[in-house]
Design a protein around this motif. Structure first.
Motif, PDB file in Angstrom:
ATOM      1  N   GLY A   1      36.111  -4.188  -4.709  1.00  0.00           N
ATOM      2  CA  GLY A   1      37.684  -3.503  -4.669  1.00  0.00           C
ATOM      3  C   GLY A   1      38.655  -4.223  -3.708  1.00  0.00           C
ATOM      4  N   ARG A   2      37.986  -4.696  -3.061  1.00  0.00           N
ATOM      5  CA  ARG A   2      39.074  -5.196  -2.204  1.00  0.00           C
ATOM      6  C   ARG A   2      39.822  -6.601  -2.691  1.00  0.00           C
ATOM      7  N   PRO A   3      41.406  -6.117  -1.937  1.00  0.00           N
ATOM      8  CA  PRO A   3      42.503  -6.978  -2.890  1.00  0.00           C
ATOM      9  C   PRO A   3      42.154  -8.650  -2.477  1.00  0.00           C
ATOM     10  N   SER A   4      42.807  -9.485  -2.985  1.00  0.00           N
ATOM     11  CA  SER A   4      42.254 -10.378  -3.245  1.00  0.00           C
ATOM     12  C   SER A   4      43.083 -10.839  -1.783  1.00  0.00           C
ATOM     13  N   THR A   5      43.034 -11.885  -1.022  1.00  0.00           N
ATOM     14  CA  THR A   5      44.392 -12.143   0.658  1.00  0.00           C
ATOM     15  C   THR A   5      44.946 -13.676   0.313  1.00  0.00           C
ATOM     16  N   GLY A   6      44.577 -14.083  -1.183  1.00  0.00           N
ATOM     17  CA  GLY A   6      45.511 -14.969  -1.336  1.00  0.00           C
ATOM     18  C   GLY A   6      44.620 -16.655  -0.072  1.00  0.00           C
ATOM     19  N   VAL A   7      43.771 -16.277  -0.172  1.00  0.00           N
ATOM     20  CA  VAL A   7      42.628 -17.358   1.399  1.00  0.00           C
ATOM     21  C   VAL A   7      42.533 -18.480   0.308  1.00  0.00           C
ATOM     22  N   SER A   8      41.653 -19.435   0.536  1.00  0.00           N
ATOM     23  CA  SER A   8      41.194 -20.661  -0.021  1.00  0.00           C
ATOM     24  C   SER A   8      40.577 -20.844  -0.117  1.00  0.00           C
ATOM     25  N   ARG A   9      39.117 -19.395  -0.218  1.00  0.00           N
ATOM     26  CA  ARG A   9      37.953 -19.996  -0.171  1.00  0.00           C
ATOM     27  C   ARG A   9      36.967 -18.928  -0.597  1.00  0.00           C
ATOM     28  N   ARG A  10      35.884 -18.333  -0.986  1.00  0.00           N
ATOM     29  CA  ARG A  10      35.648 -17.355  -1.714  1.00  0.00           C
ATOM     30  C   ARG A  10      34.202 -17.391  -2.245  1.00  0.00           C
ATOM     31  N   LEU A  11      33.968 -15.763  -1.390  1.00  0.00           N
ATOM     32  CA  LEU A  11      32.069 -16.462  -1.260  1.00  0.00           C
ATOM     33  C   LEU A  11      31.783 -15.100  -2.490  1.00  0.00           C
ATOM     34  N   HIS A  12      30.905 -15.866  -3.386  1.00  0.00           N
ATOM     35  CA  HIS A  12      30.680 -14.084  -5.053  1.00  0.00           C
ATOM     36  C   HIS A  12      29.983 -14.461  -3.983  1.00  0.00           C
ATOM     37  N   LEU A  13      29.899 -12.385  -4.209  1.00  0.00           N
ATOM     38  CA  LEU A  13      28.296 -12.341  -4.580  1.00  0.00           C
ATOM     39  C   LEU A  13      27.488 -11.495  -5.842  1.00  0.00           C
ATOM     40  N   HIS A  14      26.774 -11.781  -6.777  1.00  0.00           N
ATOM     41  CA  HIS A  14      26.588 -11.672  -8.135  1.00  0.00           C
ATOM     42  C   HIS A  14      25.268 -10.870  -8.019  1.00  0.00           C
ATOM     43  N   PHE A  15      24.475 -10.217  -8.668  1.00  0.00           N
ATOM     44  CA  PHE A  15      23.365  -9.484  -9.032  1.00  0.00           C
ATOM     45  C   PHE A  15      23.179  -9.077 -10.122  1.00  0.00           C
ATOM     46  N   TRP A  16      21.662  -9.167 -10.200  1.00  0.00           N
ATOM     47  CA  TRP A  16      21.438  -9.335 -12.429  1.00  0.00           C
ATOM     48  C   TRP A  16      21.192 -10.788 -12.839  1.00  0.00           C
ATOM     49  N   HIS A  17      21.024 -11.974 -12.031  1.00  0.00           N
ATOM     50  CA  HIS A  17      21.003 -12.806 -13.137  1.00  0.00           C
ATOM     51  C   HIS A  17      20.081 -13.526 -12.230  1.00  0.00           C
ATOM     52  N   ALA A  18      19.422 -13.694 -13.165  1.00  0.00           N
ATOM     53  CA  ALA A  18      17.776 -14.811 -13.286  1.00  0.00           C
ATOM     54  C   ALA A  18      18.547 -16.106 -13.653  1.00  0.00           C
ATOM     55  N   PRO A  19      18.342 -17.302 -12.718  1.00  0.00           N
ATOM     56  CA  PRO A  19      18.120 -18.607 -13.687  1.00  0.00           C
ATOM     57  C   PRO A  19      17.616 -19.129 -14.567  1.00  0.00           C
ATOM     58  N   VAL A  20      18.429 -19.375 -15.675  1.00  0.00           N
ATOM     59  CA  VAL A  20      17.792 -20.343 -16.877  1.00  0.00           C
ATOM     60  C   VAL A  20      17.262 -21.631 -16.449  1.00  0.00           C
ATOM     61  N   GLU A  21      17.867 -22.056 -16.457  1.00  0.00           N
ATOM     62  CA  GLU A  21      19.156 -23.390 -16.690  1.00  0.00           C
ATOM     63  C   GLU A  21      19.879 -23.829 -16.065  1.00  0.00           C
ATOM     64  N   ILE A  22      19.938 -25.656 -15.079  1.00  0.00           N
ATOM     65  CA  ILE A  22      20.481 -25.781 -14.739  1.00  0.00           C
ATOM     66  C   ILE A  22      21.323 -27.127 -15.817  1.00  0.00           C
ATOM     67  N   THR A  23      22.636 -26.665 -16.111  1.00  0.00           N
ATOM     68  CA  THR A  23      22.978 -27.941 -17.112  1.00  0.00           C
ATOM     69  C   THR A  23      23.815 -28.640 -16.749  1.00  0.00           C
ATOM     70  N   GLY A  24      24.305 -30.367 -17.045  1.00  0.00           N
ATOM     71  CA  GLY A  24      24.814 -30.981 -16.999  1.00  0.00           C
ATOM     72  C   GLY A  24      24.519 -32.423 -17.362  1.00  0.00           C
ATOM     73  N   GLU A  25      25.376 -33.467 -17.821  1.00  0.00           N
ATOM     74  CA  GLU A  25      24.871 -34.883 -17.951  1.00  0.00           C
ATOM     75  C   GLU A  25      24.898 -35.675 -16.927  1.00  0.00           C
ATOM     76  N   GLY A  26      24.162 -36.291 -16.542  1.00  0.00           N
ATOM     77  CA  GLY A  26      23.943 -37.548 -15.350  1.00  0.00           C
ATOM     78  C   GLY A  26      23.835 -36.381 -14.097  1.00  0.00           C
ATOM     79  N   ARG A  27      24.159 -35.066 -14.282  1.00  0.00           N
ATOM     80  CA  ARG A  27      24.636 -34.408 -12.871  1.00  0.00           C
ATOM     81  C   ARG A  27      25.013 -32.617 -13.205  1.00  0.00           C
ATOM     82  N   VAL A  28      25.412 -32.259 -11.716  1.00  0.00           N
ATOM     83  CA  VAL A  28      24.802 -30.442 -12.054  1.00  0.00           C
ATOM     84  C   VAL A  28      26.718 -30.692 -12.725  1.00  0.00           C
TER      85      VAL A  28
END
Ligand code: NAP
Length: 461
Positions: free
Chosen positions: A265-292
């Motif tokens: 719940g920390r408010p965004s401080t308008g900085v230029s970069r963000r680091l998101h921590l997500h949980f309950w996410h199991a990777p199933v596929e990396i998608t893309g045509e010729g690259r990620v």
């Protein structure tokens, strides 16, 4: 029976190998059934310290500082006043290529494998081989100036996914999110600094396949994320349903869940970069045509036993790069048995199964888990068995008496020495003192350059 001089080779000069050498020297000094010990410490790189030099993040000087005690261990002479150091460092020699394991086994009473785990564990999902999909181990090796990885790294992605909830994932995410200016007084090589300066990153997303109470981070490493300048930490309330720090199974976890709660719940401080921590996410596929171009996850939730199971919901994120930090995989040595599934040398408390006189310690013995300090207790167990075997007469006398350095000279192997490391160390420190941003050291990256500074002329003999 008294053994006059026990001769032991250790393969790998990271913390595991150095602790093993030091503990062996101490055990021989304390015991009365072995007169003396001569240890040769083989390393495939020109310089010692393995994971500390090439695995610990440059902005972790406290951990890099362990080098000071490892240095003292390698620098020690036996009390008898022998001209030979107790542990003789022999760098730039790959066992299995420059010298066979069997050639070591016939020259020493015992050989200890301490080769660690250098590669990334495999993640078998579609798209894993697309350009833009990387293993954390390679990225870590790049930012730590490892000689065997390319000097440049593509940092053109604005949104990046990091898979895994261990400390390596945190290292990778932090280095990616941090502004280069905040790394310039560390020992990060100049080419890395230049690469990071050009990074287009704005959002780094870290994904755990389980919940906040299942993280493999450690408290200091997690807390420091919140202190990275110009980076906001973003958490998602939906991931924290039913999470109560007070109910955590141990104190470390309690501390970390409180840290996470304080960021929610920390408010965004308008900085230029963000680091998101997500949980309950199991990777199933990396998608893309010729690259990620994106990554797809199965949303998970705990079943009755707490095991994460897919809920049926799939989430897609647009990212241009994916780093998998899902653990390392053991480095096998040609000539030693290897358990492919676990990525270790099959052993019983450090005695390699079916190969008497061969031992293992560190990550190649027990898998790539645990902090650097844990390798010490691990080495104690392995060395205990080696000394017991020596005392009981279970170790065969070496069949070949000649010095291994004669063989390496004969093969024109450009091995490096401890005195060579002292020269390279002094050189790197001098570069650091004279650097525009004074630093403890500036690492020499290229292998040949390291060898040349360590043993001038050896490459052109
Ligand atoms: P780690 O601590 O074992 O973490 C690996 C992470 O990858 C876990 O979150 C694991 O999830 C996840 N994972 C594994 N397979 C996966 C898959 N197929 N899909 C999605 N996620 C998967 O390994 P590490 O981060 O490589 O660290 C290795 C050791 O070095 C650790 O002991 C670590 O603490 C230490 N280290 C310490 C520092 C430091 O002190 N600063 C820095 C770096 C490393 P599950 O839990 O669900 O299996």
């Amino acid at each position: 029976m008294t053994l006059t001089t026990l001769r032991v080779a250790i393969v790998g000069a990271g913390p595991a190998g150095i602790y093993a050498g030091n503990l062996l020297a101490q055990a021989v000094k304390a015991g009365d059934a072995i007169g003396a010990v001569e240890i040769d410490l083989f390393e495939s790189l020109p310089a010692p310290y393995g994971l500390i030099r090439y695995g610990v993040a440059p902005d972790h000087p406290r951990i890099k500082g362990i080098v000071t005690s490892l240095h003292e261990m390698l620098d020690a002479f036996p009390e008898t006043g022998s001209a030979r150091r107790t542990i003789r460092f022999i760098g730039n020699v790959e066992v299995g290529r420059d010298i066979a394991l069997d050639e070591l086994r016939e020259r020493y009473h015992g050989v200890i494998l301490a080769t660690g785990a250098l590669r990334d564990a495999a993640l078998e999902i579609p798209g894993i081989d697309l350009p833009g999909s990387y293993g954390a181990a390679d990225f870590v090796a790049w930012y730590d100036g490892h000689p065997d990885v390319p000097r440049t790294w593509p940092l053109d992605a604005s949104a990046v996914a990091v898979i895994g909830n261990g400390n390596v994932a945190l290292d990778v995410a932090r280095v990616l999110a941090k502004h280069a200016v905040d790394l310039r007084t560390t020992e990060v090589p100049d080419n890395v600094l230049a690469g990071l300066e050009s990074s287009a990153v704005t959002d780094v997303h870290v994904f755990g396949r389980r919940g906040p109470a299942d993280i493999k981070f450690t408290p200091i490493e997690l807390r420091e994320l919140g202190e990275v300048p110009d980076v906001d930490i973003v958490l998602y309330d939906e991931d924290f349903d039913g999470i109560d720090p007070a109910a955590a199974s141990n104190n470390q976890l309690k501390v970390m869940l409180r840290t996470l709660s304080s960021w929610r719940g920390r408010p965004s401080t308008g900085v230029s970069r963000r680091l998101h921590l997500h949980f309950w996410h199991a990777p199933v596929e990396i998608t893309g045509e010729g690259r990620v171009e994106g990554i797809r996850f199965a949303r998970t939730a705990p079943d009755a036993d707490g095991t994460p199971v897919p809920t049926g919901e799939v989430r897609q994120y647009d990212v241009q790069a994916v780093y998998r930090a899902i653990g390392y995989y053991g480095t096998r040595v040609e000539g030693a048995d290897f358990d492919e599934r676990r990525g270790i040398v099959p052993n019983d408390e450090g005695r390699v199964l079916g190969q008497p006189g061969l031992y293992a310690t560190g990550w190649i013995k027990r898998g790539p888990v645990g902090l650097i300090g844990h390798t010490k207790s691990d080495a104690l167990q392995t060395i205990g068995h080696l000394v017991a075997d020596a005392q009981s007469g279970a170790l065969a006398d070496p069949a070949v008496e000649t010095d291994v350095l004669d063989l390496l000279d004969e093969r024109e192997t450009a091995y490096t020495t401890w005195d060579g490391w002292l020269a390279l160390d002094a050189h790197e420190r001098a570069l650091g003192e004279n650097h525009v941003h004074v630093r403890e050291r500036v690492k020499v990256v290229a292998r040949d350059e390291q060898v040349e500074i360590s043993r001038p002329g050896v490459l052109t003999r």
